[in-house]
Write an enzyme that holds these catalytic residues in place. Structure first.
Site, PDB file in Angstrom:
ATOM      1  N   GLU A 281      49.744  29.862  42.141  1.00 28.51           N
ATOM      2  CA  GLU A 281      49.821  30.736  41.003  1.00 28.51           C
ATOM      3  C   GLU A 281      50.744  29.607  40.061  1.00 28.51           C
ATOM      4  O   GLU A 281      51.001  30.539  38.777  1.00 28.51           O
ATOM      5  CB  GLU A 281      50.090  32.247  41.508  1.00 28.51           C
ATOM      6  CG  GLU A 281      48.920  32.703  42.729  1.00 28.51           C
ATOM      7  CD  GLU A 281      48.323  32.859  42.115  1.00 28.51           C
ATOM      8  OE1 GLU A 281      47.521  32.534  40.755  1.00 28.51           O
ATOM      9  OE2 GLU A 281      46.364  32.518  42.477  1.00 28.51           O
ATOM     10  N   TRP A 284      49.404  27.342  38.406  1.00 28.77           N
ATOM     11  CA  TRP A 284      48.245  28.015  37.285  1.00 28.77           C
ATOM     12  C   TRP A 284      49.075  28.108  35.982  1.00 28.77           C
ATOM     13  O   TRP A 284      48.562  28.126  34.860  1.00 28.77           O
ATOM     14  CB  TRP A 284      47.692  29.128  37.180  1.00 28.77           C
ATOM     15  CG  TRP A 284      45.986  28.735  38.580  1.00 28.77           C
ATOM     16  CD1 TRP A 284      46.355  28.951  39.352  1.00 28.77           C
ATOM     17  CD2 TRP A 284      44.912  29.248  37.752  1.00 28.77           C
ATOM     18  NE1 TRP A 284      44.492  28.873  40.283  1.00 28.77           N
ATOM     19  CE2 TRP A 284      43.891  29.160  38.826  1.00 28.77           C
ATOM     20  CE3 TRP A 284      44.525  28.669  36.247  1.00 28.77           C
ATOM     21  CZ2 TRP A 284      42.295  28.466  37.931  1.00 28.77           C
ATOM     22  CZ3 TRP A 284      43.634  28.297  35.745  1.00 28.77           C
ATOM     23  CH2 TRP A 284      42.408  28.248  36.748  1.00 28.77           C
ATOM     24  N   TRP A 313      28.878  38.397  18.829  1.00 23.16           N
ATOM     25  CA  TRP A 313      28.786  39.817  19.783  1.00 23.16           C
ATOM     26  C   TRP A 313      28.865  40.138  19.103  1.00 23.16           C
ATOM     27  O   TRP A 313      29.116  41.158  18.349  1.00 23.16           O
ATOM     28  CB  TRP A 313      30.922  39.709  20.010  1.00 23.16           C
ATOM     29  CG  TRP A 313      31.365  38.399  20.591  1.00 23.16           C
ATOM     30  CD1 TRP A 313      32.175  37.202  19.773  1.00 23.16           C
ATOM     31  CD2 TRP A 313      31.101  37.624  22.335  1.00 23.16           C
ATOM     32  NE1 TRP A 313      32.493  36.187  20.857  1.00 23.16           N
ATOM     33  CE2 TRP A 313      32.125  36.651  22.643  1.00 23.16           C
ATOM     34  CE3 TRP A 313      31.023  38.615  23.060  1.00 23.16           C
ATOM     35  CZ2 TRP A 313      32.126  35.680  23.552  1.00 23.16           C
ATOM     36  CZ3 TRP A 313      30.852  37.320  24.128  1.00 23.16           C
ATOM     37  CH2 TRP A 313      32.513  36.735  24.655  1.00 23.16           C
ATOM     38  N   ASN A 348      46.352  41.022  39.615  1.00 27.28           N
ATOM     39  CA  ASN A 348      45.093  40.196  38.711  1.00 27.28           C
ATOM     40  C   ASN A 348      43.585  39.911  39.102  1.00 27.28           C
ATOM     41  O   ASN A 348      43.080  40.121  38.252  1.00 27.28           O
ATOM     42  CB  ASN A 348      45.924  39.015  39.800  1.00 27.28           C
ATOM     43  CG  ASN A 348      44.726  37.147  38.812  1.00 27.28           C
ATOM     44  OD1 ASN A 348      44.599  37.010  37.990  1.00 27.28           O
ATOM     45  ND2 ASN A 348      44.711  36.939  39.807  1.00 27.28           N
ATOM     46  N   TRP A 366      35.986  38.255  23.704  1.00 26.46           N
ATOM     47  CA  TRP A 366      37.088  38.077  24.677  1.00 26.46           C
ATOM     48  C   TRP A 366      38.294  38.226  23.550  1.00 26.46           C
ATOM     49  O   TRP A 366      39.548  38.933  24.033  1.00 26.46           O
ATOM     50  CB  TRP A 366      37.156  37.153  25.559  1.00 26.46           C
ATOM     51  CG  TRP A 366      37.226  35.824  24.102  1.00 26.46           C
ATOM     52  CD1 TRP A 366      35.491  35.365  24.146  1.00 26.46           C
ATOM     53  CD2 TRP A 366      38.473  34.680  24.159  1.00 26.46           C
ATOM     54  NE1 TRP A 366      36.227  33.526  23.094  1.00 26.46           N
ATOM     55  CE2 TRP A 366      37.570  33.552  23.215  1.00 26.46           C
ATOM     56  CE3 TRP A 366      39.428  35.276  23.806  1.00 26.46           C
ATOM     57  CZ2 TRP A 366      38.414  33.097  22.773  1.00 26.46           C
ATOM     58  CZ3 TRP A 366      40.267  34.588  23.794  1.00 26.46           C
ATOM     59  CH2 TRP A 366      40.505  33.338  23.043  1.00 26.46           C
ATOM     60  N   TRP A 389      41.695  35.447  29.970  1.00 26.33           N
ATOM     61  CA  TRP A 389      40.842  35.609  29.321  1.00 26.33           C
ATOM     62  C   TRP A 389      39.334  34.982  28.802  1.00 26.33           C
ATOM     63  O   TRP A 389      38.117  34.834  29.101  1.00 26.33           O
ATOM     64  CB  TRP A 389      40.692  36.644  27.368  1.00 26.33           C
ATOM     65  CG  TRP A 389      41.545  38.013  27.609  1.00 26.33           C
ATOM     66  CD1 TRP A 389      43.198  38.506  28.147  1.00 26.33           C
ATOM     67  CD2 TRP A 389      40.588  38.885  28.340  1.00 26.33           C
ATOM     68  NE1 TRP A 389      42.389  39.005  28.625  1.00 26.33           N
ATOM     69  CE2 TRP A 389      40.801  39.991  28.209  1.00 26.33           C
ATOM     70  CE3 TRP A 389      39.538  38.825  28.609  1.00 26.33           C
ATOM     71  CZ2 TRP A 389      40.980  41.479  28.903  1.00 26.33           C
ATOM     72  CZ3 TRP A 389      38.348  39.821  28.502  1.00 26.33           C
ATOM     73  CH2 TRP A 389      39.963  41.515  28.320  1.00 26.33           C
TER      74      TRP A 389
HETATM   75  P1  FAD Z   1      52.004  36.759  41.554  1.00 23.03           P
HETATM   76  O1  FAD Z   1      50.537  36.807  41.811  1.00 23.03           O
HETATM   77  O2  FAD Z   1      52.882  36.796  42.297  1.00 23.03           O
HETATM   78  O3  FAD Z   1      52.254  34.626  41.407  1.00 23.03           O
HETATM   79  C1  FAD Z   1      53.268  34.178  40.895  1.00 23.03           C
HETATM   80  C2  FAD Z   1      53.487  34.270  39.416  1.00 23.03           C
HETATM   81  O4  FAD Z   1      51.718  33.607  39.073  1.00 23.03           O
HETATM   82  C3  FAD Z   1      53.181  35.527  38.132  1.00 23.03           C
HETATM   83  O5  FAD Z   1      54.053  36.101  37.806  1.00 23.03           O
HETATM   84  C4  FAD Z   1      52.336  34.585  36.907  1.00 23.03           C
HETATM   85  O6  FAD Z   1      53.581  34.311  36.374  1.00 23.03           O
HETATM   86  C5  FAD Z   1      52.299  33.266  37.985  1.00 23.03           C
HETATM   87  N1  FAD Z   1      50.504  33.942  37.848  1.00 23.03           N
HETATM   88  C6  FAD Z   1      49.659  33.857  38.973  1.00 23.03           C
HETATM   89  N2  FAD Z   1      48.672  34.272  38.044  1.00 23.03           N
HETATM   90  C7  FAD Z   1      48.360  33.669  37.335  1.00 23.03           C
HETATM   91  C8  FAD Z   1      47.049  33.499  36.438  1.00 23.03           C
HETATM   92  N3  FAD Z   1      46.135  33.363  37.079  1.00 23.03           N
HETATM   93  N4  FAD Z   1      47.526  32.309  35.202  1.00 23.03           N
HETATM   94  C9  FAD Z   1      48.519  32.132  34.789  1.00 23.03           C
HETATM   95  N5  FAD Z   1      49.768  32.741  35.979  1.00 23.03           N
HETATM   96  C10 FAD Z   1      49.389  32.727  36.719  1.00 23.03           C
HETATM   97  N6  FAD Z   1      49.662  36.847  33.451  1.00 23.03           N
HETATM   98  C11 FAD Z   1      50.892  36.950  33.007  1.00 23.03           C
HETATM   99  O7  FAD Z   1      52.011  35.968  33.222  1.00 23.03           O
HETATM  100  N7  FAD Z   1      50.815  37.257  31.610  1.00 23.03           N
HETATM  101  C12 FAD Z   1      49.328  38.024  30.679  1.00 23.03           C
HETATM  102  O8  FAD Z   1      49.553  37.892  29.793  1.00 23.03           O
HETATM  103  C13 FAD Z   1      48.454  37.504  31.608  1.00 23.03           C
HETATM  104  N8  FAD Z   1      48.123  38.043  31.639  1.00 23.03           N
HETATM  105  C14 FAD Z   1      45.996  38.062  31.992  1.00 23.03           C
HETATM  106  C15 FAD Z   1      44.880  38.161  31.429  1.00 23.03           C
HETATM  107  C16 FAD Z   1      44.026  37.482  31.918  1.00 23.03           C
HETATM  108  C17 FAD Z   1      42.630  38.447  32.011  1.00 23.03           C
HETATM  109  C18 FAD Z   1      43.832  37.224  33.383  1.00 23.03           C
HETATM  110  C19 FAD Z   1      42.629  37.172  34.483  1.00 23.03           C
HETATM  111  C20 FAD Z   1      45.120  37.167  34.245  1.00 23.03           C
HETATM  112  C21 FAD Z   1      46.693  37.091  33.132  1.00 23.03           C
HETATM  113  N9  FAD Z   1      47.706  36.553  34.002  1.00 23.03           N
HETATM  114  C22 FAD Z   1      48.848  37.178  33.118  1.00 23.03           C
HETATM  115  C23 FAD Z   1      48.038  36.007  35.050  1.00 23.03           C
HETATM  116  C24 FAD Z   1      47.537  36.805  36.396  1.00 23.03           C
HETATM  117  O9  FAD Z   1      47.125  38.473  36.789  1.00 23.03           O
HETATM  118  C25 FAD Z   1      49.993  37.369  36.577  1.00 23.03           C
HETATM  119  O10 FAD Z   1      50.466  36.957  36.191  1.00 23.03           O
HETATM  120  C26 FAD Z   1      49.897  38.158  38.158  1.00 23.03           C
HETATM  121  O11 FAD Z   1      49.006  39.609  37.645  1.00 23.03           O
HETATM  122  C27 FAD Z   1      51.363  39.288  37.759  1.00 23.03           C
HETATM  123  O12 FAD Z   1      51.301  39.454  38.468  1.00 23.03           O
HETATM  124  P2  FAD Z   1      52.667  38.531  39.718  1.00 23.03           P
HETATM  125  O13 FAD Z   1      53.877  38.788  39.157  1.00 23.03           O
HETATM  126  O14 FAD Z   1      52.998  39.853  40.881  1.00 23.03           O
HETATM  127  O15 FAD Z   1      52.027  37.800  39.993  1.00 23.03           O
END
Ligand code: FAD
Length: 474
Positions: A281, A284, A313, A348, A366, A389
């Site tokens: 993650e 990512w 759209w 997420n 989107w 998105w």
């Molecule tokens: P954990 O699951 O513990 O992951 C650790 C860290 O990895 C997160 O804190 C985050 O920094 C990073 N991470 C995890 N998943 C992703 C991912 N898919 N993409 C990029 N980084 C990731 N994340 C944001 O930080 N800001 C946003 O504005 C954001 N918008 C999103 C919009 C959509 C439509 C989607 C599908 C995902 C988005 N995410 C965003 C990614 C992800 O949903 C969140 O980072 C995650 O839910 C944060 O929870 P956590 O800190 O417990 O993550």
């Protein structure tokens, strides 16, 4: 030489190269310039600004231990920020600015203007684990999909390791003698930092100090190795909850990756290792930041895949409104949107489900969902949000084509099997049995209670067919 530390999105002592240099040079002042109009333009959520305000207060106390006073000024937008900064430097004889870089276009443009105005601005990269531009394919280009990027990323880390800047040692000066924070012309008490922006209380989120000293050790010990199995279930606290702190630079991604690798060195070589799912993650996160570096036009709203640039759209306004308010008649979607509005955060798995629902089931552009998320999220981050998105809308870097359309009912059955998450945010459905909770309409009708929950605004099968036809562009 008189130097100044310019704080922007780096509210931390650890792995903060600009701060380390400031301490080395004996800098006495740090500056933060609030830009409320710019934040509004960037759709920054009031809850995120409140988190920034709290971390500024924390930083003021921390910086005073280094003999550094935090000065807070206000400007309207970035253009005005350049003026305020240059005036300050002129009035205080500052000839060197130290800061950590911000990758987004407006921020880069602002920095160029500061330099063009004659300031010596030194920048360090600290927003990603590996520097943008350093993970490339054999042709020297950025990867367009995640998996090969991840492989190359792991190779780089295996070859070069991860390096963080150590937290500077506290100075021996009398911290009490240093005012912690000065706002405009008045020296204020710590609780009075005013960022001139509407705020939403962020106090349900502890500050980063508490996260680092309590929550993170708990995560390493008790959650990391089960992360892969638990991360997709919104009723369980199976993820780290670090995104708000990463988004404002209160915790360093590089430092997190280093901690992880020091605990489990095998993760760099073994993607089957239990700790790898979490590193994945973080990769990512790097991927989307690197993407923005290579494709800065993403920030102007461009589709990553040009063929989807001008999709017609339908943008049904009533559907968009129902989605925003959690009234679609699909419980997992509605509960997720209530979580977002109530807490400023969304799990997420749910972000993927609601984004897919808005773009594929409702055929709403989107960009509108992206914007609404930014306006609500405490962890709003342009690159992750835009990437998420565009992934969900199939206009971005998803290796799967557009016919990936999440079924909100089967997603709900799979990831909230007992409906615990749904019941938490939709208490009106608390009496509905587990089996029916994912699509409760027939059950509610049989109980004579159809009116307690909205009817589905679209039929899943019909919406799916409509989306497939809509996306079929050559
Ligand atoms: P954990 O699951 O513990 O992951 C650790 C860290 O990895 C997160 O804190 C985050 O920094 C990073 N991470 C995890 N998943 C992703 C991912 N898919 N993409 C990029 N980084 C990731 N994340 C944001 O930080 N800001 C946003 O504005 C954001 N918008 C999103 C919009 C959509 C439509 C989607 C599908 C995902 C988005 N995410 C965003 C990614 C992800 O949903 C969140 O980072 C995650 O839910 C944060 O929870 P956590 O800190 O417990 O993550």
């Amino acid at each position: 030489m008189s130097a100044l530390l310019w704080l922007r999105r780096d509210f931390r002592l650890h792995d903060n190269p600009a701060l380390s240099e400031a301490v080395r040079l004996g800098v006495k002042q740090a500056l933060f310039i609030a830009t409320p109009s710019q934040w509004q333009q960037h759709d920054m959520a009031p809850i995120k600004v409140d988190l920034i305000r709290r971390h500024l207060e924390l930083m003021a106390g921390e910086l005073s231990q280094y003999g550094i006073e935090l000065v807070i000024l206000s400007a309207t937008d970035f253009r005005d920020q350049v003026r305020v900064l240059c005036d300050y430097c002129r009035d205080h004889g500052v000839n060197l600015l130290l800061a950590n870089s911000e990758p987004e276009l407006d921020e880069q443009e602002r920095d160029k203007q500061v330099m063009a105005a004659g300031s010596d601005l030194r920048l360090w990269q600290n927003d990603t684990i590996l520097p943008p531009g350093s993970v490339l394919n054999q042709q020297g280009e950025m990867f367009k999909v995640f998996t090969p990027f991840k492989k190359a990323w792991l190779k780089c880390v295996a070859a070069k390791g991860i390096e963080c800047v150590p937290t500077p040692a506290k100075s021996v000066c009398d911290a009490q003698a240093v005012p912690q924070v000065t706002q405009q012309e008045n020296t204020n008490s710590l609780t009075s930092i005013d960022l001139d922006f509407p705020l939403v209380d962020s106090s349900r989120w502890p500050d980063s100090e508490q996260v680092m000293s309590q929550l993170l050790p708990h995560f390493w010990e008790n959650k990391l190795l089960d992360y892969g199995e638990r991360r997709d279930f919104p009723a369980i606290k199976g993820t780290s909850g670090l995104s708000p702190y990463l988004a404002i630079g209160a915790i360093s991604p590089r430092w997190l990756a280093l901690q992880l690798v020091q605990r489990h060195p095998e993760v760099i070589y073994d993607t089957q290792h239990d700790a790898f799912s979490w590193l994945n993650e973080l990769i990512w996160r790097d991927f989307y930041k690197h993407l923005l570096f290579h494709y800065p036009e993403l920030i102007k709203g461009r589709s990553f895949q040009p063929k989807y640039e001008s999709l017609p759209w339908p943008n049904n306004q009533a559907h968009l409104q129902a989605w925003c308010e959690g009234r679609t008649g699909y419980p997992i979607v509605d509960a997720a949107m209530k979580q977002l509005r109530r807490t400023g955060w969304m799990h997420n798995r749910l972000r993927m489900i609601v984004a897919s629902f808005l773009t594929k089931h409702l055929l709403v552009d989107w960009h509108k969902g992206e914007r609404f998320f930014m306006q609500q999220l405490i962890d709003g981050d342009f690159s992750a949000n835009n990437g998420g998105w565009q992934w969900a809308a199939s206009t971005g870097c998803d290796a799967q084509p557009y016919f990936r359309i999440f079924n909100p009912i089967t997603q709900s059955q799979k990831f909230d099997p007992n409906g615990d998450f749904i019941r938490k945010y939709l208490p009106e459905l608390s009496e509905v049995p587990d089996k029916q909770i994912h699509f409760p309409h027939d059950y509610l009708a049989s109980q004579g209670k159809a009116e307690i929950y909205p009817a589905p605004i679209v039929d899943h099968k019909a919406a799916r067919q409509r989306a497939l036809a809509f996306y079929k562009v050559e």
